[in-house]
Design a protein around this motif. Structure first.
Motif, PDB file in Angstrom:
ATOM      1  N   GLY A 142       0.817  -1.223   0.000  1.00 20.72           N
ATOM      2  CA  GLY A 142       0.000   0.000   0.000  1.00 20.72           C
ATOM      3  C   GLY A 142       0.844   1.262   0.000  1.00 20.72           C
ATOM      4  O   GLY A 142       2.056   1.231  -0.239  1.00 20.72           O
TER       5      GLY A 142
ATOM      6  N   THR B  36       1.739   3.420   2.409  1.00 20.65           N
ATOM      7  CA  THR B  36       2.768   3.616   3.444  1.00 20.65           C
ATOM      8  C   THR B  36       4.046   2.879   3.056  1.00 20.65           C
ATOM      9  O   THR B  36       5.151   3.431   3.165  1.00 20.65           O
ATOM     10  CB  THR B  36       2.232   3.110   4.806  1.00 20.65           C
TER      11      THR B  36
ATOM     12  N   ASP C 116       5.782   4.612   0.059  1.00 18.46           N
ATOM     13  CA  ASP C 116       6.446   5.854   0.486  1.00 18.46           C
ATOM     14  C   ASP C 116       7.732   5.548   1.264  1.00 18.46           C
ATOM     15  O   ASP C 116       8.775   6.176   1.063  1.00 18.46           O
ATOM     16  CB  ASP C 116       5.504   6.698   1.360  1.00 18.46           C
TER      17      ASP C 116
ATOM     18  N   HIS D 115       1.793  13.431   3.747  1.00 22.93           N
ATOM     19  CA  HIS D 115       1.253  12.419   4.661  1.00 22.93           C
ATOM     20  C   HIS D 115       2.365  11.973   5.614  1.00 22.93           C
ATOM     21  O   HIS D 115       3.552  12.049   5.274  1.00 22.93           O
ATOM     22  CB  HIS D 115       0.777  11.222   3.831  1.00 22.93           C
TER      23      HIS D 115
ATOM     24  N   ALA E  91       3.308   9.133   6.257  1.00 20.57           N
ATOM     25  CA  ALA E  91       4.128   8.047   5.681  1.00 20.57           C
ATOM     26  C   ALA E  91       5.421   8.626   5.100  1.00 20.57           C
ATOM     27  O   ALA E  91       6.466   7.956   5.109  1.00 20.57           O
ATOM     28  CB  ALA E  91       3.341   7.312   4.594  1.00 20.57           C
TER      29      ALA E  91
ATOM     30  N   GLN F  97      -3.812   9.693  -3.070  1.00 20.88           N
ATOM     31  CA  GLN F  97      -5.160  10.284  -3.141  1.00 20.88           C
ATOM     32  C   GLN F  97      -5.584  10.580  -4.579  1.00 20.88           C
ATOM     33  O   GLN F  97      -6.753  10.871  -4.835  1.00 20.88           O
ATOM     34  CB  GLN F  97      -5.207  11.590  -2.330  1.00 20.88           C
TER      35      GLN F  97
ATOM     36  N   SER G 250      -2.183   3.358  -3.812  1.00 24.61           N
ATOM     37  CA  SER G 250      -2.786   2.421  -2.870  1.00 24.61           C
ATOM     38  C   SER G 250      -4.200   2.072  -3.324  1.00 24.61           C
ATOM     39  O   SER G 250      -5.024   2.964  -3.546  1.00 24.61           O
ATOM     40  CB  SER G 250      -2.817   3.083  -1.488  1.00 24.61           C
TER      41      SER G 250
ATOM     42  N   HIS H 282      -6.883   0.738  -1.946  1.00 24.55           N
ATOM     43  CA  HIS H 282      -8.138   0.944  -1.188  1.00 24.55           C
ATOM     44  C   HIS H 282      -8.661   2.369  -1.286  1.00 24.55           C
ATOM     45  O   HIS H 282      -9.748   2.668  -0.794  1.00 24.55           O
ATOM     46  CB  HIS H 282      -7.974   0.501   0.274  1.00 24.55           C
TER      47      HIS H 282
HETATM   48  N1  PLP Z   1      -0.269   8.884   1.406  1.00 29.95           N
HETATM   49  C1  PLP Z   1      -1.427   9.571   1.404  1.00 29.95           C
HETATM   50  C2  PLP Z   1      -1.493  10.893   0.728  1.00 29.95           C
HETATM   51  C3  PLP Z   1      -2.564   9.039   2.030  1.00 29.95           C
HETATM   52  O1  PLP Z   1      -3.704   9.722   2.017  1.00 29.95           O
HETATM   53  C4  PLP Z   1      -2.452   7.788   2.676  1.00 29.95           C
HETATM   54  C5  PLP Z   1      -3.601   7.218   3.410  1.00 29.95           C
HETATM   55  O2  PLP Z   1      -4.473   7.929   3.865  1.00 29.95           O
HETATM   56  C6  PLP Z   1      -1.225   7.098   2.627  1.00 29.95           C
HETATM   57  C7  PLP Z   1      -0.155   7.679   1.996  1.00 29.95           C
HETATM   58  C8  PLP Z   1      -1.070   5.745   3.248  1.00 29.95           C
HETATM   59  O3  PLP Z   1      -1.634   4.773   2.408  1.00 29.95           O
HETATM   60  P1  PLP Z   1      -2.007   3.303   2.939  1.00 29.95           P
HETATM   61  O4  PLP Z   1      -3.243   3.480   3.757  1.00 29.95           O
HETATM   62  O5  PLP Z   1      -2.254   2.507   1.710  1.00 29.95           O
HETATM   63  O6  PLP Z   1      -0.847   2.810   3.696  1.00 29.95           O
END
Ligand code: PLP
Length: 404
Positions: free
Chosen positions: A76, A78, A81, A111, A113, A194, A214, A216
């Motif tokens: 995903g 995180t 990144d 974010h 992350a 996003q 990601s 989801h």
């Molecule tokens: N980067 C951004 C801009 C996000 O909005 C999010 C989740 O809200 C993430 C990274 C993290 O993604 P994931 O939930 O797939 O780890």
């Protein structure tokens, strides 16, 4: 209550989205019939290895990546990144001793992350330069130019600026930012978690060297994402093990989730994509207009330029309102929304994004609200959402008055 509106309105699509039926259908055979490990030799394995190769090719096509070898499947946003930053630092550290600092240039509204990964790497002599946004959340390419000019004699591993902000929906000038990074020979990464599935992205045309996504966030399954890495960009592997993902990210492939992600992305980029996004932007503007007109002391955060804002994002700051109390009252009204970013829930601190765009007065920045809509919402549902939100803001202000 509007008779056609659902009892509970889900307006938190920036946090996560429900699985599209097409994604579920694509996943289904891999869960109990075609379960072979793609690394094996027998037929079930070979079939799944071929399936993964096809899905990788399709993902590359949809992102405008010249080669499927540039797509790595991850768990995903995180992970993607983390990998791009840690992978760049580890790669550079092969030739740069620990005594010499390595820089990452990013923005103050990323974010966590990104931000917390940079912070964690301080222990390894990594230094972060944060670009500040203007009050609509835009990162000026000239400020990136200045930062890179200042670091002309330093080791700069990466510039990373998000494609669109998760709290306020501002879409950055990615192509211009990438051009500036390249002028200084520094690779450009964007966290497009996003944006993918909600805007048209072509990595080659935009000059993006690496991109995180990601599933989801665009009606795909949880726990699957991807990192696009341009073939000439060198990064170290994230996980060592059995050598999957061409030795770069070990671990048995999640074939079902990859299939679900591909199907969800295909759906979101379908022939009606432009029309659906335009319709959603209009609904968002209608919602915002009502909230701003029918409440006092509420401002919209982010940009008023609807082409430079994620179509489903409507974000606000409400004066003299406690954001968490507002969430509780909205929930009672039958609305799922979020204050600041969902990944930050539990923290009582005002969001770093809201502060970075200049809303520093606690009377304003504690009352942030994000409503994120989905393309399948009917106008009646959005109107009902406006009614409920307006009621909740008024109630929250009355109750918050006691603590302000
Ligand atoms: N980067 C951004 C801009 C996000 O909005 C999010 C989740 O809200 C993430 C990274 C993290 O993604 P994931 O939930 O797939 O780890």
């Amino acid at each position: 209550m509007n008779s056609t509106a659902p009892a509970y309105i889900y307006a938190d699509n920036a946090a996560t989205t429900p699985l599209a039926p097409e994604a579920l259908e694509a996943m289904s055979p891999y869960l109990n019939k075609e379960y072979g490990n793609p690394s094996g030799i027998h037929r079930l394995s070979r079939q799944n290895a071929q399936a993964v190769a096809k899905l990788r090719q399709s993902m590359a096509n949809m992102l405008g990546a010249p080669s499927p070898q540039e797509i790595y499947f991850t768990s995903g946003g995180t992970e993607s990144d983390n990998w791009i930053i840690r992978g760049r630092i580890d790669e550079l550290r092969k030739s740069i001793p620990l005594e010499e600092p390595i820089y990452v240039i990013t923005s103050a509204i990323e974010h966590h992350a990104i931000l917390n990964t940079c912070k964690a790497l301080e222990a390894y002599n990594v230094r972060t330069e944060l670009l500040q946004p203007d009050n609509e959340g835009f990162i000026d390419p000239r400020s990136l130019n200045k930062a890179l000019e200042n670091h002309a004699d330093d080791h700069v591993a990466l510039v990373t600026v998000m494609y669109a902000n998760n709290e306020i929906g501002t879409i950055e000038a990615i192509q211009s930012l990438a051009t500036v990074a390249h002028k200084y020979d520094v690779p450009f990464h964007t966290d497009a978690v996003q944006a993918v599935g909600h805007t048209d992205i072509n990595v080659e045309e935009l000059g993006i060297d690496a991109l995180s996504l990601s599933a989801h966030k665009f009606n795909g399954p949880h726990g699957i994402g991807a990192l696009y890495v341009k073939s000439r960009l060198k990064i170290a592997p994230l996980m060592t093990g059995g050598g999957q993902e061409r030795g770069m990210r070990s671990g048995t492939e999640n074939v079902a989730a990859i299939a679900g992600m591909e199907a969800a992305l295909k759906k979101s980029l379908g022939i009606d994509a432009q029309k659906n996004r335009k319709r959603l932007s209009k609904l968002r503007d209608r919602l915002a207009k009502r909230i701003l007109e029918e409440t006092e002391d509420v401002i919209m955060t982010g940009t008023g330029n609807s082409r430079k804002r994620l179509p489903g994002n409507a974000s606000f700051c409400c004066k003299d309102v406690d954001g968490e109390l507002l969430m509780v009252l909205l929930d009672k009204e039958g609305v799922a929304a979020s204050t600041g970013s969902a990944c930050n829930t539990g923290s009582t601190e005002p969001s770093h994004v809201i502060r970075a765009i200049g809303i520093n007065d606690p009377k304003w920045n504690k009352g942030s609200l994000r409503l994120s809509l989905s393309e399948d919402m009917a106008q009646e549902e959005v109107d009902e959402l406006a009614d409920r939100t307006i009621r909740a803001i008024k109630k929250a202000r009355l109750l918050s008055g006691m603590s302000f």
